[in-house]
Scaffold this motif. Structure first.
Motif, short mmCIF file in Angstrom:
data_model
loop_
_atom_site.label_atom_id
_atom_site.label_comp_id
_atom_site.label_asym_id
_atom_site.label_seq_id
_atom_site.Cartn_x
_atom_site.Cartn_y
_atom_site.Cartn_z
N ALA A 4 0.86 -1.04 0.06
CA ALA A 4 0.13 -0.10 0.19
C ALA A 4 0.85 1.04 -0.05
O ALA A 4 0.79 2.20 -0.66
N SER A 5 1.95 1.12 0.91
CA SER A 5 2.71 2.34 0.91
C SER A 5 3.65 2.65 -0.39
O SER A 5 3.78 3.54 -0.96
N ILE A 6 3.99 1.31 -0.97
CA ILE A 6 4.86 1.62 -2.13
C ILE A 6 3.89 2.15 -3.44
O ILE A 6 4.22 3.13 -4.17
N GLN A 7 2.86 1.82 -3.29
CA GLN A 7 1.83 2.22 -4.44
C GLN A 7 1.32 3.81 -4.47
O GLN A 7 1.39 4.43 -5.32
N MET A 8 1.26 4.07 -3.02
CA MET A 8 0.98 5.58 -2.82
C MET A 8 2.04 6.37 -3.25
O MET A 8 1.99 7.42 -3.92
N ARG A 9 3.38 6.07 -2.73
CA ARG A 9 4.43 6.69 -3.26
C ARG A 9 4.63 6.67 -4.46
O ARG A 9 5.45 7.96 -5.12
N GLU A 10 4.45 5.72 -5.42
CA GLU A 10 4.90 5.66 -6.81
C GLU A 10 3.82 6.61 -7.58
O GLU A 10 4.45 7.21 -8.16
N LYS A 11 2.61 6.90 -6.92
CA LYS A 11 1.59 7.72 -7.39
C LYS A 11 2.17 9.34 -7.33
O LYS A 11 2.24 10.11 -8.32
N GLN A 12 2.88 9.42 -6.01
CA GLN A 12 3.29 10.90 -5.92
C GLN A 12 4.51 11.18 -6.48
O GLN A 12 4.80 12.36 -7.08
N LEU A 13 5.46 10.05 -7.11
CA LEU A 13 6.33 10.52 -7.40
C LEU A 13 6.59 10.19 -9.04
O LEU A 13 7.32 10.18 -9.93
N ILE A 14 5.42 9.94 -9.55
CA ILE A 14 5.13 9.87 -11.01
C ILE A 14 5.79 10.62 -12.10
O ILE A 14 6.08 10.39 -13.01
N ASN A 15 5.53 11.90 -11.60
CA ASN A 15 6.22 13.00 -12.39
C ASN A 15 8.03 13.05 -12.65
O ASN A 15 8.14 13.97 -13.50
N LEU A 16 8.39 12.53 -11.76
CA LEU A 16 9.87 12.38 -11.72
C LEU A 16 10.41 11.25 -12.95
O LEU A 16 10.19 10.01 -12.59
N VAL A 17 10.78 11.77 -13.94
CA VAL A 17 10.79 10.73 -15.18
C VAL A 17 12.21 9.80 -14.89
O VAL A 17 13.07 10.33 -14.63
N THR A 18 12.08 8.60 -14.75
CA THR A 18 13.32 7.79 -14.67
C THR A 18 13.39 6.79 -15.75
O THR A 18 12.53 6.16 -16.16
N ARG A 76 13.17 4.74 -3.24
CA ARG A 76 14.23 5.69 -2.08
C ARG A 76 15.22 6.47 -3.19
O ARG A 76 15.43 7.74 -2.71
N LEU A 77 15.46 5.99 -4.41
CA LEU A 77 16.37 6.42 -5.31
C LEU A 77 15.79 7.82 -5.64
O LEU A 77 16.21 9.08 -5.69
N LYS A 78 14.41 7.86 -6.02
CA LYS A 78 13.86 8.73 -6.50
C LYS A 78 13.35 9.92 -5.36
O LYS A 78 13.39 11.21 -5.56
N GLU A 79 13.27 9.31 -4.10
CA GLU A 79 13.05 10.24 -2.88
C GLU A 79 14.31 11.02 -2.68
O GLU A 79 14.21 12.20 -1.95
N SER A 80 15.47 10.52 -2.98
CA SER A 80 16.65 11.16 -2.62
C SER A 80 17.03 12.43 -3.47
O SER A 80 17.78 13.27 -3.15
N CYS A 81 16.42 12.48 -4.61
CA CYS A 81 16.49 13.67 -5.42
C CYS A 81 15.32 14.24 -5.89
O CYS A 81 14.99 14.18 -7.20
N PRO A 82 14.28 14.75 -5.09
CA PRO A 82 13.07 15.16 -5.76
C PRO A 82 13.04 16.49 -6.54
O PRO A 82 11.98 16.85 -7.24
N GLU A 83 14.25 17.25 -6.55
CA GLU A 83 14.44 18.40 -7.32
C GLU A 83 14.83 18.13 -8.73
O GLU A 83 14.86 19.00 -9.60
N ALA A 84 15.51 16.86 -8.91
CA ALA A 84 16.01 16.46 -10.30
C ALA A 84 14.81 16.63 -11.32
O ALA A 84 13.92 16.36 -11.13
N ALA A 85 15.29 17.10 -12.62
CA ALA A 85 14.41 16.87 -13.73
C ALA A 85 14.12 15.65 -14.39
O ALA A 85 12.92 15.28 -14.71
N GLN A 86 15.17 14.83 -14.33
CA GLN A 86 15.11 13.51 -14.68
C GLN A 86 16.28 12.47 -14.16
O GLN A 86 17.18 13.27 -13.77
N ILE A 87 16.18 11.32 -14.02
CA ILE A 87 16.92 10.33 -13.67
C ILE A 87 17.45 9.54 -14.97
O ILE A 87 16.45 8.97 -15.48
N ILE A 88 18.54 9.46 -15.14
CA ILE A 88 18.64 8.56 -16.58
C ILE A 88 19.71 7.60 -16.30
O ILE A 88 20.44 7.61 -15.08
#
Lengths: 104, 147
Positions: B27-41, B103-115
């Motif tokens: 449940a926690s994974i799905q919630m956080r995945e939704k929150q971070l969906i805009n950070l393109v990885t 966790r990777l995404k949460e460590s850099c919420p300000e980034a434009a993209q993770i490549i």
């Protein structure tokens, strides 16, 4: 020091390539954490002690990698790769390697 | 007799508590995945699309060590006799990977993209009987920041 795991650094050009640099560390778990992990093994879930232990180990290996690159006079490391292996029961080796370069 | 009681207690504890914890984790994974969906990885080696002028980029990583519960361990052991899909390990590895990427995404919420995202899985600190009790997943990539 710019560190990336891509071959090129977006927005920068590499002028000199200085060769491969690496950093490694071997860590053993300690008994206290092991007991907690043993209990956690019954119900499953995250082993926070191990997560922290491994990320600390990675930070140390990363410091060694950077120190080696600085010695060569590099200002960036590209194409960084991580690798983990369990050397003996109860110990893990973290190895980080990459290419030291000079960017403009 | 005492051994049997301990075994039954461990199995039921693993089954009930383990199942509850896994559900909560998903449940926690799905919630956080939704929150971070805009950070393109992406696994692409260059930024995807028109990102604009790049200011800097840096290596980011996230890791997670997740352990399997006692009930699932026994079920997986039985599975090894007949062969086939081992569902209990599938969920273990799936949630470790998703957790590490989060966790990777949460460590850099300000980034434009993770490549150039890479995922590495290893079984850490193997037990005496060489059984896979817990896996470690490390996700790493290059975070690109724009001006």
């Amino acid at each position: 020091m710019i560190i990336t795991n891509t071959e090129e650094i977006p927005g920068k050009t590499i002028t000199t390539c200085l060769g491969v640099v690496s950093g490694s560390t071997v860590r053993a778990k300690h008994a206290g954490r092991d007991i907690m992990a043993g209990l956690k093994n019954i119900v499953g879930g995250e082993l926070k002690g191990y997560t922290e232990l491994l990320s600390e180990a990675r930070d140390q290996a990363m410091d060694r990698l950077q120190a080696q690159a600085q010695q060569l006079g590099a200002n960036a490391i590209v194409n960084v790769r991580f690798s983990t292996s369990s050397v003996a029961a109860g110990a893990s080796e973290i190895y980080i390697y990459g290419t030291a370069v000079i960017v403009e | 007799m005492t051994e049997l009681i301990i075994f039954a207690a461990l199995i039921s504890l693993g089954f009930f508590v383990g199942q509850y914890l896994e559900k909560r984790h998903y449940a926690s994974i799905q919630m956080r995945e939704k929150q971070l969906i805009n950070l393109v990885t992406t696994t692409s080696k260059t930024p995807v699309g028109d990102v604009g002028e790049i200011s800097h980029c840096t290596l980011v990583s996230g890791n997670a060590v997740i352990s399997i519960d006692y009930f699932k361990r026994i079920v997986a052991g039985l599975r090894a006799i007949f062969g086939g899909t081992v569902r209990s390990y599938e969920t273990l590895i799936d949630r470790s990977r998703r957790e590490a990427i989060l966790r990777l995404k949460e460590s850099c919420p300000e980034a434009a993209q993770i490549i150039n995202l890479r995922i590495e899985t290893s079984s850490v600190f193997k037990g005496k009987k060489n059984d896979v009790g817990s896996v470690e997943v490390l996700a790493y990539g290059t975070a690109v920041y724009i001006k």
